[in-house]
Design an enzyme around this catalytic site. Structure first.
Site, PDB file in Angstrom:
ATOM      1  N   CYS A 303      38.416  34.659  31.510  1.00 49.32           N
ATOM      2  CA  CYS A 303      39.129  35.822  32.054  1.00 49.32           C
ATOM      3  C   CYS A 303      38.269  36.692  32.952  1.00 49.32           C
ATOM      4  O   CYS A 303      38.778  37.502  33.716  1.00 49.32           O
ATOM      5  CB  CYS A 303      39.613  36.742  30.943  1.00 49.32           C
ATOM      6  SG  CYS A 303      40.485  35.908  29.658  1.00 49.32           S
ATOM      7  N   GLU A 365      37.580  37.471  42.943  1.00 49.23           N
ATOM      8  CA  GLU A 365      38.474  36.491  42.316  1.00 49.23           C
ATOM      9  C   GLU A 365      39.781  36.365  43.094  1.00 49.23           C
ATOM     10  O   GLU A 365      40.248  35.251  43.378  1.00 49.23           O
ATOM     11  CB  GLU A 365      38.762  36.908  40.871  1.00 49.23           C
ATOM     12  CG  GLU A 365      39.628  35.921  40.114  1.00 49.23           C
ATOM     13  CD  GLU A 365      40.004  36.417  38.719  1.00 49.23           C
ATOM     14  OE1 GLU A 365      39.685  35.736  37.751  1.00 49.23           O
ATOM     15  OE2 GLU A 365      40.625  37.497  38.607  1.00 49.23           O
ATOM     16  N   CYS A 521      35.752  44.764  29.297  1.00 49.23           N
ATOM     17  CA  CYS A 521      36.318  45.337  30.525  1.00 49.23           C
ATOM     18  C   CYS A 521      36.349  46.859  30.515  1.00 49.23           C
ATOM     19  O   CYS A 521      36.310  47.495  31.564  1.00 49.23           O
ATOM     20  CB  CYS A 521      37.733  44.829  30.741  1.00 49.23           C
ATOM     21  SG  CYS A 521      37.849  43.048  30.668  1.00 49.23           S
TER      22      CYS A 521
END
Lengths: 594, 164
Positions: A303, A365, A521
């Site tokens: 992720c 990304e 995160c």
């Protein structure tokens, strides 16, 4: 008296501290907060700026309180004339080569150099500029901009890149007046081993490293009536955005965040947590498939885009361990421009997907060339030509960029009424919320995988050992007859430890979660400044609070996800899932030779 | 694998266990190079063999004045631009060298002819002020240099002769 405790005198006050205490910390205990500039707790102690000096009786020179520890019987003066004069002088010397373009600077009003000048009462810089040339701004990276002209050589960025992330994309280069922070041969971050994590931008005291902003592109899209602009918000935004909007540290602002995005003009406000639940479905099934088909283990989560570039670069022979699942951001883009476009009868070419991310690497990304599955999906159906190519995610903004947009527009954030996400890409479970915290993806995946593997309902959904605030955590689970060991790592230097175990053939784990940033995160490189260990702890508390408040806490029980499979994807790992939700990786090199 | 790669592997292997190995390795690599400098490719090879970041190697190579990142001429002419030499006319001497070799100094204060026969650079002071102005040619210091003397020395070098 305990031998570990020593006494010293600070401004006439006798205090007792543990042996090994920094002078700076001892002073704080004595009620004096010493100003600092290059020093950053838990990150860097370089002693380059000289702002934190104090006088120690018997010492020839003033002492940098960030570099030295208290000695028994030390007599310290923290604010006599000599000290105050020296601090000011040292700051003025730093300012001599600074552009002093505060009003138009990215970090205006959130700059440590500016705040310190104010605090120390520096009103003019008496010293002329000594650097002869203006350095070129590094714009090679998709995620970050480096402006060496604003740099004060504090070394924090070099330190986080080397110690926290074990990447060392940047270093001090040259000497004397020509010293600067640079990549190898000054080729730029975009041409280096940089993983785009942005931790450097989080610790930079000035605007020498900032995210590459895409806020203007988003404003332009919002102003274009022919476009449908969708926004998705990562789990960590709801515990970060409030800080940037003047609310308390770690304040949970999910409802206001949704309302503020609507007020900005987004057509639909969706949630990356929807696709976090989807990620769990795909990833849990992928893990079960690997377990039952002798697949490559341990499987590692995918992720965190900084982590992806890290393993591609430093351990390319191990990319087979990565889950093939795209990140929730990319799954969202792919689903929004296919399934949702069909549902809402929208031309996919007219949809723009904006992500709000706690992350700078998400920009990189989103720009990866393979992240255009929705275009591939429509290409034949709509007979599209290559020039019409569109990406799944158009722009990824950091928490900081969103806060700036909200302030620019003048939205009264604190006064907004809370509102809910739009359907259908807005529904999520507690499993998706905890993606924001290190250990969360693992925990959410286990909530689903354990239940599917054992065929019994999981009663206690909280995995305490995965929530310990450590860089590497592990847990052992009983699944049927066998015990399965899992591990969680946050920061890339910790990830390196687990990868080296795999390389040496000694890894005892079946499944590993890696997050690039400290505590996950919620401590991401795109989060509000400051972000430090105390603030991260408060954000984590809010995240787990949000998880507990969710009526559904297991991703596979999300009815909107079940509906998505029933109407569009069929089942996890189906051909359609593979086409839209899974990806491949690129092998990169650390030492490029022509 | 190129010969140079093999040579660098051997140098790295012989220093690997030393403290501060990088410095010794870079020194040995530069000394064994054709034009007394560290090429970009050589720096990459050193980093790779020693398993250190590229940025670290670049940091060390740019910190020490000893290391050259550009090819150095067969003959190196060092003109002292310290105060004593300046007052005794080192600037016209520098101008003369550059003109005769058709060179212009770069930002770093050095210049090398295209055929890599000559490198000219300046230093702040040799510490030989009593003998000003001084010019070093291939590490030999020549004192009380005049334009005429300099012209002769350059001519000898250009003709491939030793400088006396």
């Amino acid at each position: 008296m305990d031998e570990q405790m020593i006494s010293c005198t600070i401004d006439g006050k006798t205090i007792t501290v543990e042996r090994g205490t920094r002078i700076l910390d001892a002073c704080e205990r004595a009620g004096i907060k010493i100003p600092t500039l290059c020093y950053l707790k838990d990150v860097s102690s370089h002693g380059s700026c000289g702002v934190c000096v104090v006088e120690v009786e018997g010492a020839k020179r003033l002492v940098r309180s960030c570099m030295h520890t208290v000695m028994p019987g030390m007599v310290i003066h923290t604010h006599n004339q000599r000290v105050l004069h020296a601090r000011k002088l040292n700051l003025e010397l730093v300012l001599a080569n600074h552009p002093l373009l505060c009003t138009t600077c990215e970090r205006n009003l959130n700059c440590e150099l500016q705040a310190l000048s104010q605090q120390l009462g520096v009103r003019t810089s008496r010293f002329p500029r000594t650097k002869k040339k203006f350095e070129e701004v590094d714009v090679t990276s998709a995620s970050l901009i480096r402006d060496p002209n604003a740099c004060i050589l504090c070394n924090r960025c070099v330190e986080v890149c080397a110690s926290m992330q074990s990447v060392s994309a940047i270093q001090m280069v040259g000497r004397g007046l020509k010293t600067k922070v640079a990549t190898f041969y000054d080729q730029g971050l975009g041409n280096s081993v940089c993983t785009n994590c942005g931790q450097c931008s989080l610790v930079c005291p000035t605007a020498a490293i900032t995210e590459k902003s895409q806020a203007q592109q988003v404003f332009d899209a919002l102003a274009d009536p022919s476009l449908v602009v969708l926004v998705q918000t990562a789990p960590a935004i709801r515990v970060g955005l409030g800080e940037a909007m003047g609310l308390g540290e770690g304040s949970l602002v999910t409802g206001q965040m949704v309302s503020s995005l609507r007020a900005l003009g987004f057509d639909k406000v969706f949630d990356t947590q929807f696709t976090a639940d989807l990620t769990i479905m795909e990833e849990a099934y992928e893990l079960m498939h690997r377990l039952t088909h002798q697949g490559q283990l341990p499987m590692i989560t995918s992720c965190s885009p900084g982590w992806i570039k890290f393993i591609e670069t430093f351990y390319p022979e191990q990319v087979g361990h990565l889950s093939s699942c795209k990140s929730p951001q990319q799954m969202f883009g792919a689903i929004a421009k296919t399934f949702y476009a069909e549902q809402a009868h929208l031309d996919p070419r007219k949809i723009r997907v904006v992500s709000i991310m706690p992350c700078t690497a998400k920009k990189f990304e989103a720009g990866r060339s393979e992240m255009d599955s929705s275009f591939a999906y429509w290409k034949e159906k709509l007979n599209l030509s290559e020039v019409e190519r569109f990406a799944d995610v158009d722009w990824a903004l950091t928490t900081r960029e969103l806060a700036k947009m909200l302030k620019q527009v003048g939205i009264d954030f604190a006064g907004l009424e809370a509102s809910d996400f739009d359907d259908p890409l807005g529904a999520s479970t507690g499993g998706a919320v905890i993606f924001a915290s290190s250990g969360g993806v693992m925990e959410a995946a286990l909530r689903t995988a354990v239940e599917k593997l054992t065929g019994t309902v999981l009663q206690d959904v909280e995995f305490a050992s995965l929530r310990e605030r450590k860089g590497i955590r592990e847990a052992a689970l009983k699944i049927g007859e066998s015990t399965v060991k899992v591990a969680v790592a946050n920061t890339l230097s910790n990830a390196r430890v687990l990868l080296d175990q795999i390389k040496a053939g000694t890894s005892p784990y079946t499944f590993i979660e890696v997050m690039t940033c400290p505590d996950g995160c919620l401590g991401g490189g795109g989060q509000p400044i400051p972000t430090n260990a105390d603030i991260r702890a408060k954000r984590a508390e809010s995240i787990y609070e949000e998880d507990r408040s969710k009526p559904i806490r297991k991703s596979h029980e999300n009815p909107a996800i079940q509906d998505l499979y029933a109407r569009f994807l069929d089942q996890p790992l189906s051909p359609m899932s593979h086409h839209l939700l899974h990806t491949t990786y690129t092998k990169r090199v650390v030492y490029p030779l022509d | 694998m190129s010969d140079r790669h093999t040579a660098i592997q051997e140098i790295v292997a012989s220093h690997r266990t030393e403290r501060g190995a990088l410095l010794s390795i870079l020194e040995a690599v530069q000394r064994s190079s054709d034009h007394n400098y560290l090429s970009k490719e050589e720096l990459v090879l050193v980093a790779k063999e020693l398993e250190v970041p590229l940025s670290t190697v670049y940091s060390v190579a740019t910190f020490y004045a000893f290391f050259n990142l550009k090819a150095q001429g067969e003959h190196v002419i060092t003109v002292c631009r310290g105060t004593a030499c300046h007052t005794r006319g080192s600037k016209p001497l520098l101008t003369q060298v550059l003109k005769q070799l058709n060179l212009q100094l770069d930002e770093e204060g050095t210049a090398t002819t295209d055929d890599v026969r000559f490198t000219v650079h300046t230093v702040a002071c040799f510490g030989q002020c009593a003998l000003a102005p001084v010019i070093a040619i291939d590490s030999v210091i020549h004192s009380r240099v005049t334009e005429q003397k300099l012209s002769q020395m350059l001519q000898s070098l250009l003709e491939g002769k030793e400088v006396s």
